[in-house]
Write a protein that holds these residues in place. Structure first.
Motif, PDB file in Angstrom:
ATOM      1  N   MET A 162       0.752  -1.105  -0.188  1.00 50.87           N
ATOM      2  CA  MET A 162       0.133   0.048  -0.107  1.00 50.87           C
ATOM      3  C   MET A 162       1.088   1.272   0.232  1.00 50.87           C
ATOM      4  SD  MET A 162      -2.572   1.315   2.974  1.00 50.87           S
ATOM      5  CE  MET A 162      -4.010   0.286   2.574  1.00 50.87           C
ATOM      6  N   THR A 163       0.529   2.216  -0.888  1.00 50.49           N
ATOM      7  CA  THR A 163       1.188   3.578  -0.698  1.00 50.49           C
ATOM      8  C   THR A 163       0.374   4.414  -0.058  1.00 50.49           C
ATOM      9  OG1 THR A 163       0.224   4.145  -2.732  1.00 50.49           O
ATOM     10  CG2 THR A 163       2.110   2.889  -3.067  1.00 50.49           C
ATOM     11  N   CYS A 164       1.200   5.508   0.480  1.00 45.83           N
ATOM     12  CA  CYS A 164       0.606   6.716   1.231  1.00 45.83           C
ATOM     13  C   CYS A 164      -0.103   7.800   0.256  1.00 45.83           C
ATOM     14  CB  CYS A 164       1.509   7.288   2.125  1.00 45.83           C
ATOM     15  SG  CYS A 164       2.712   8.045   1.451  1.00 45.83           S
ATOM     16  N   ASP A 165      -0.155   7.421  -1.084  1.00 46.53           N
ATOM     17  CA  ASP A 165      -0.860   8.250  -1.869  1.00 46.53           C
ATOM     18  C   ASP A 165      -2.357   8.507  -1.784  1.00 46.53           C
ATOM     19  OD1 ASP A 165       1.652   8.777  -3.021  1.00 46.53           O
ATOM     20  OD2 ASP A 165       1.062   7.449  -4.818  1.00 46.53           O
ATOM     21  N   HIS A 166      -2.954   7.546  -1.305  1.00 45.80           N
ATOM     22  CA  HIS A 166      -4.462   7.567  -1.006  1.00 45.80           C
ATOM     23  C   HIS A 166      -4.770   7.548   0.358  1.00 45.80           C
ATOM     24  CE1 HIS A 166      -4.603   6.808  -5.287  1.00 45.80           C
ATOM     25  NE2 HIS A 166      -3.968   5.730  -5.025  1.00 45.80           N
ATOM     26  N   LEU A 167      -3.930   7.637   1.118  1.00 48.81           N
ATOM     27  CA  LEU A 167      -4.189   7.721   2.485  1.00 48.81           C
ATOM     28  C   LEU A 167      -4.469   9.038   3.097  1.00 48.81           C
ATOM     29  CD1 LEU A 167      -1.559   5.196   4.225  1.00 48.81           C
ATOM     30  CD2 LEU A 167      -3.948   4.835   3.611  1.00 48.81           C
ATOM     31  N   ARG A 207       7.626   5.995   8.157  1.00 45.35           N
ATOM     32  CA  ARG A 207       7.422   4.717   8.466  1.00 45.35           C
ATOM     33  C   ARG A 207       7.182   3.722   7.239  1.00 45.35           C
ATOM     34  NH1 ARG A 207       3.214   2.119   9.615  1.00 45.35           N
ATOM     35  NH2 ARG A 207       1.645   3.483   9.757  1.00 45.35           N
ATOM     36  N   MET A 208       6.117   4.250   6.445  1.00 45.12           N
ATOM     37  CA  MET A 208       5.694   3.478   5.431  1.00 45.12           C
ATOM     38  C   MET A 208       6.939   3.390   4.407  1.00 45.12           C
ATOM     39  SD  MET A 208       1.679   4.293   4.784  1.00 45.12           S
ATOM     40  CE  MET A 208       1.423   3.287   3.570  1.00 45.12           C
ATOM     41  N   GLN A 209       7.628   4.469   4.354  1.00 41.98           N
ATOM     42  CA  GLN A 209       8.845   4.323   3.328  1.00 41.98           C
ATOM     43  C   GLN A 209       9.608   3.405   3.801  1.00 41.98           C
ATOM     44  OE1 GLN A 209       9.852   8.241   2.638  1.00 41.98           O
ATOM     45  NE2 GLN A 209       8.318   8.578   1.179  1.00 41.98           N
ATOM     46  N   GLU A 210      10.024   3.169   5.108  1.00 41.71           N
ATOM     47  CA  GLU A 210      10.911   2.214   5.616  1.00 41.71           C
ATOM     48  C   GLU A 210      10.431   0.819   5.522  1.00 41.71           C
ATOM     49  OE1 GLU A 210      11.645   3.260   9.808  1.00 41.71           O
ATOM     50  OE2 GLU A 210      12.478   5.181   9.367  1.00 41.71           O
ATOM     51  N   GLN A 211       9.175   0.631   5.606  1.00 43.84           N
ATOM     52  CA  GLN A 211       8.414  -0.696   5.512  1.00 43.84           C
ATOM     53  C   GLN A 211       8.160  -1.331   4.204  1.00 43.84           C
ATOM     54  OE1 GLN A 211       4.831  -0.498   7.679  1.00 43.84           O
ATOM     55  NE2 GLN A 211       6.032  -0.757   9.588  1.00 43.84           N
ATOM     56  N   GLN A 212       8.671  -0.385   3.252  1.00 38.83           N
ATOM     57  CA  GLN A 212       8.428  -0.812   1.731  1.00 38.83           C
ATOM     58  C   GLN A 212       9.590  -2.103   1.542  1.00 38.83           C
ATOM     59  OE1 GLN A 212       8.686   2.647  -0.704  1.00 38.83           O
ATOM     60  NE2 GLN A 212       6.452   2.811  -0.312  1.00 38.83           N
ATOM     61  N   GLY A 213       9.024  -2.980   0.698  1.00 39.08           N
ATOM     62  CA  GLY A 213       9.952  -3.870   0.228  1.00 39.08           C
ATOM     63  C   GLY A 213      10.396  -3.908  -1.088  1.00 39.08           C
ATOM     64  N   PRO A 214      11.204  -4.763  -1.887  1.00 38.09           N
ATOM     65  CA  PRO A 214      11.623  -4.440  -3.134  1.00 38.09           C
ATOM     66  C   PRO A 214      10.629  -4.410  -4.195  1.00 38.09           C
ATOM     67  CG  PRO A 214      12.036  -6.712  -2.376  1.00 38.09           C
ATOM     68  CD  PRO A 214      11.263  -5.962  -1.149  1.00 38.09           C
ATOM     69  N   PHE A 215       9.365  -4.881  -3.979  1.00 40.20           N
ATOM     70  CA  PHE A 215       8.278  -4.903  -5.035  1.00 40.20           C
ATOM     71  C   PHE A 215       7.225  -3.970  -4.867  1.00 40.20           C
ATOM     72  CE2 PHE A 215       9.704  -9.380  -4.735  1.00 40.20           C
ATOM     73  CZ  PHE A 215      10.284  -9.419  -5.992  1.00 40.20           C
ATOM     74  N   ALA A 216       7.591  -2.830  -3.731  1.00 37.33           N
ATOM     75  CA  ALA A 216       6.709  -1.923  -3.586  1.00 37.33           C
ATOM     76  C   ALA A 216       6.460  -0.810  -4.666  1.00 37.33           C
ATOM     77  CB  ALA A 216       7.202  -0.986  -2.300  1.00 37.33           C
ATOM     78  N   ALA A 217       7.444  -0.829  -5.572  1.00 37.15           N
ATOM     79  CA  ALA A 217       7.426   0.280  -6.636  1.00 37.15           C
ATOM     80  C   ALA A 217       6.702  -0.368  -8.032  1.00 37.15           C
ATOM     81  CB  ALA A 217       8.770   0.810  -6.952  1.00 37.15           C
ATOM     82  N   LEU A 218       6.287  -1.782  -7.887  1.00 38.78           N
ATOM     83  CA  LEU A 218       5.659  -2.336  -8.972  1.00 38.78           C
ATOM     84  C   LEU A 218       4.403  -1.743  -9.213  1.00 38.78           C
ATOM     85  CD1 LEU A 218       7.043  -5.838  -8.953  1.00 38.78           C
ATOM     86  CD2 LEU A 218       7.687  -3.952 -10.579  1.00 38.78           C
TER      87      LEU A 218
END
Length: 64
Positions: free
Chosen positions: A1-6, A29-40
């Motif tokens: 999940m991204t923070c764009d819609h929160l 906090r959300m940017q720290e928890q992003q995994g390698p596939f978060a940008a897909l």
């Protein structure tokens, strides 16, 4: 999940804009928890699946 819609409950703004300290803390906090596939994106994921399928078909033809 991204923070764009929160939406922040503290300032009613988007978390991605970082209007208040709560937004900025949650965004960090959300940017720290992003995994390698978060940008897909879904389109990129579908393209990767299609490419994998094409490679599998080519390998099947080459080995047959």
């Amino acid at each position: 999940m991204t923070c764009d819609h929160l939406v922040c409950a503290n300032c009613n703004g988007r978390v991605s804009e970082g209007r208040c300290p709560v937004c900025r803390a949650n965004r960090a906090r959300m940017q720290e928890q992003q995994g390698p596939f978060a940008a897909l994106t879904p389109a990129t994921l579908l393209a990767l699946i299609a490419a994998l399928f094409a490679v599998a078909l080519i390998a099947r033809q080459a080995l047959a």
